[in-house]
Scaffold this motif. Structure first.
Motif, PDB file in Angstrom:
ATOM      1  N   THR A 104       0.705  -1.117   0.390  1.00 37.29           N
ATOM      2  CA  THR A 104      -0.270   0.375   0.119  1.00 37.29           C
ATOM      3  C   THR A 104       0.697   1.309  -0.325  1.00 37.29           C
ATOM      4  N   SER A 105       2.380   0.712   0.660  1.00 41.21           N
ATOM      5  CA  SER A 105       2.601   2.159   0.853  1.00 41.21           C
ATOM      6  C   SER A 105       3.377   2.760  -1.226  1.00 41.21           C
ATOM      7  N   LEU A 106       3.496   4.303  -0.621  1.00 38.27           N
ATOM      8  CA  LEU A 106       4.255   4.844  -2.294  1.00 38.27           C
ATOM      9  C   LEU A 106       6.027   4.329  -1.547  1.00 38.27           C
ATOM     10  N   ASP A 107       6.868   4.253  -2.197  1.00 39.89           N
ATOM     11  CA  ASP A 107       8.208   4.482  -1.832  1.00 39.89           C
ATOM     12  C   ASP A 107       8.602   4.695  -2.970  1.00 39.89           C
ATOM     13  N   GLN A 108      10.516   5.167  -2.230  1.00 43.24           N
ATOM     14  CA  GLN A 108      11.548   5.716  -3.588  1.00 43.24           C
ATOM     15  C   GLN A 108      11.095   6.703  -4.144  1.00 43.24           C
ATOM     16  N   VAL A 109       9.686   7.548  -4.049  1.00 40.04           N
ATOM     17  CA  VAL A 109       9.593   8.536  -4.795  1.00 40.04           C
ATOM     18  C   VAL A 109      10.494   9.768  -4.490  1.00 40.04           C
ATOM     19  N   TYR A 110      10.568  10.212  -5.869  1.00 37.10           N
ATOM     20  CA  TYR A 110      11.843  12.107  -5.714  1.00 37.10           C
ATOM     21  C   TYR A 110      10.954  12.812  -6.942  1.00 37.10           C
ATOM     22  N   GLY A 111      11.860  14.519  -6.327  1.00 32.90           N
ATOM     23  CA  GLY A 111      10.977  15.557  -7.456  1.00 32.90           C
ATOM     24  C   GLY A 111      12.255  16.898  -6.687  1.00 32.90           C
ATOM     25  N   ASP A 112      11.780  17.578  -7.129  1.00 35.09           N
ATOM     26  CA  ASP A 112      12.742  19.304  -8.003  1.00 35.09           C
ATOM     27  C   ASP A 112      12.134  19.893  -6.786  1.00 35.09           C
ATOM     28  N   LEU A 113      13.278  20.676  -5.967  1.00 42.74           N
ATOM     29  CA  LEU A 113      12.558  21.829  -5.175  1.00 42.74           C
ATOM     30  C   LEU A 113      13.267  22.827  -5.025  1.00 42.74           C
ATOM     31  N   ASN A 114      12.697  24.067  -4.748  1.00 40.72           N
ATOM     32  CA  ASN A 114      13.288  24.874  -4.548  1.00 40.72           C
ATOM     33  C   ASN A 114      12.604  25.705  -4.236  1.00 40.72           C
TER      34      ASN A 114
END
Length: 273
Positions: A104-114
């Motif tokens: 059920t878990s989302l994992d290793q999600v990534y993205g840009d942050l500024n």
């Protein structure tokens, strides 16, 4: 014999004090565990966490590029908004039982942050960012949905990640069914038939059967709030809770979606790029 109850009470008190003074649960380092130690234990579905004492802050520079990595979201509770018993009542969210085990878990999600001025912006880019989940309502109805963080665009006030940081944003909810799915009548989006021969006499193209016969890939939109409650500046890790509100499955357009509310724990790590 008469001292046994007293001894048991003393031992219970000691265990309570040790637990209370331990500083909270430590992060789950799954990289140090073998496959046998994780298999069929549910550990793979749990998110790492931080101790309650992690109350720091991570300052962000407007001219620096960052990424949020290793984001994990573990649903703890799921509620579905059901129809009211009568017209005088308002629809309310009813807690459901999660039937899906260990996936059920989302994992290793990534993205840009500024950082732009006094606003922190996050744009999700990928990872294991969707899971198929089914919940059971008290009346016996099973509600499937896609728990997702795809294309999440979230913003927060401030110029640092701290225990008072709250992200809010929208994300895309993919269709629960895909184009090759066939329903019990053999109808599908890119395969199968448009309608079963037994329905011709009923008027297969009538409005009453059109939604069942004509399959569609229906995306939805959800809203998510991420509340950071623990931060470790030395490692860049953060943890907290999330609340997501999104639609359920539409069975490829044949029925109206229900509102689903998901709450749980979140973990991630900030990295300068």
């Amino acid at each position: 014999m008469r001292f046994r109850p007293l001894l048991a009470l003393v031992l219970a008190l000691c265990l309570t004090l040790v637990t209370a003074c331990s500083g909270g649960a430590k992060a789950v380092d799954r990289s140090q565990l073998t496959y046998e130690e994780i298999h069929n234990t549910g550990l793979a579905n749990d998110c790492p966490t931080l101790p309650e004492s992690a109350r720091g802050s991570i300052a962000l520079d407007s001219g620096t590029s960052y990424q949020l990595r290793e984001i994990c979201m573990h649903p703890a509770e799921v509620s579905v908004k059901g129809e009211p018993a009568n017209k005088r009542q308002e629809a309310r969210f009813v807690p459901g039982k999660i039937l899906t085990r260990f996936t059920t878990s989302l994992d290793q999600v990534y993205g840009d942050l500024n950082v732009e001025g006094d606003t922190i912006k996050f744009q999700e880019q990928g990872g294991l960012d969707f899971q198929l989940i089914t919940v059971l309502l008290p009346g016996g109805e099973e509600v499937p949905f896609v728990f997702s963080s795809k294309e999440l665009k979230a913003t927060a006030d401030g110029a640092a990640i701290s225990t008072s940081t709250d992200f809010n944003g929208d994300y895309r909810v993919p269709s629960y069914r895909t184009s090759n799915f066939l329903d019990p009548k053999g109808r599908g989006l890119t395969t199968g038939v448009d309608y079963t021969q037994g329905l011709v006499g009923l008027g297969a193209d009538s409005d009453g059967l059109e939604r069942e016969n004509i399959k569609r890939y229906v995306d939805g939109t959800g809203t998510m709030e991420l509340s950071i409650t623990r931060v470790d500046p030395s490692s860049g890790e953060f943890a907290g809770v999330f609340t997501a509100l999104q639609p359920s499955d539409t069975d490829m357009g044949s029925k109206d979606p229900l509102d689903v509310k998901i709450t749980g724990e979140i973990y991630g790590r900030l990295e300068e790029v």
